[in-house]
Design a protein around this motif. Structure first.
Motif, mmCIF file in Angstrom:
data_model
loop_
_atom_site.group_PDB
_atom_site.id
_atom_site.type_symbol
_atom_site.label_atom_id
_atom_site.label_comp_id
_atom_site.label_asym_id
_atom_site.label_seq_id
_atom_site.Cartn_x
_atom_site.Cartn_y
_atom_site.Cartn_z
ATOM 1 N N ALA A 9 0.815 -1.215 0.000
ATOM 2 C CA ALA A 9 0.000 0.000 0.000
ATOM 3 C C ALA A 9 0.851 1.268 0.000
ATOM 4 O O ALA A 9 0.312 2.375 0.078
ATOM 5 C CB ALA A 9 -0.945 -0.005 1.191
ATOM 6 N N GLY A 10 2.175 1.121 -0.046
ATOM 7 C CA GLY A 10 3.042 2.292 -0.152
ATOM 8 C C GLY A 10 3.731 2.741 1.119
ATOM 9 O O GLY A 10 4.428 3.752 1.133
ATOM 10 N N TYR A 11 3.577 2.009 2.205
ATOM 11 C CA TYR A 11 4.273 2.339 3.445
ATOM 12 C C TYR A 11 5.721 1.867 3.303
ATOM 13 O O TYR A 11 5.994 0.818 2.713
ATOM 14 C CB TYR A 11 3.625 1.651 4.647
ATOM 15 N N THR A 12 6.654 2.633 3.853
ATOM 16 C CA THR A 12 8.068 2.279 3.672
ATOM 17 C C THR A 12 8.832 2.086 4.979
ATOM 18 O O THR A 12 9.824 1.382 5.000
ATOM 19 C CB THR A 12 8.790 3.374 2.857
ATOM 20 N N ASP A 13 8.385 2.690 6.044
ATOM 21 C CA ASP A 13 9.109 2.674 7.314
ATOM 22 C C ASP A 13 8.405 1.726 8.292
ATOM 23 O O ASP A 13 7.733 2.153 9.222
ATOM 24 C CB ASP A 13 9.154 4.103 7.869
ATOM 25 N N ILE A 14 8.571 0.406 8.067
ATOM 26 C CA ILE A 14 7.814 -0.609 8.798
ATOM 27 C C ILE A 14 8.764 -1.490 9.610
ATOM 28 O O ILE A 14 9.778 -1.956 9.096
ATOM 29 C CB ILE A 14 7.008 -1.496 7.822
#
Length: 133
Positions: free
Chosen positions: A108-113
């Motif tokens: 979904a486009g999240y990058t800092d996980i």
């Protein structure tokens, strides 16, 4: 063929499947999120969105102090409440559900996980427990 041999073959197959599943989860976790030790998780959680992906009844029983609950079963309808501009710290009982959530967030486009490596089962930090009446 003896019954004992058949039982050993079945148990061996079950162990192989379990080991394969653990390896698969580990590899997926590495590509979607950074696995964090409890110490790393604790150090950065003040600047992050700490999300417990367990079901509500488990969260209500006890959870990491400061975490909010977005159960895996509700992720589709609740994903918009997770900010993309802040780190996302995920945890569940062990870490397998968190890895699945991390994969969905990454798509979904999240990058800092980030995922708590050993999960809530091994958490020694502060928790909030449901008051016993």
């Amino acid at each position: 063929m003896s019954v004992l041999l058949v039982i050993n073959i079945v148990l061996g197959a079950i162990l192989l499947v379990m080991a394969g599943n653990m390896l698969y989860t580990f590899i997926l976790g590495k590509t979607a999120a950074k696995m964090m030790t409890e110490e790393e998780f604790r150090e950065g959680m003040r600047k992050a969105q700490v999300i417990d992906v367990r079901e509500k009844n488990e969260f209500d029983g006890s959870h990491i102090l400061g975490a909010r609950n977005i159960p895996y079963s509700m992720l589709k309808t609740s994903m918009q409440s997770i900010r993309k501009d802040q780190p996302v710290y995920l945890y569940d009982q062990r870490h397998s559900t968190s890895v699945r959530v991390a994969r969905k967030l990454k798509k979904a486009g999240y990058t800092d996980i980030y995922v708590l490596k050993n999960g809530f089962d091994n958490w020694t930090g502060k928790i909030k427990k449901k008051a016993v009446n």
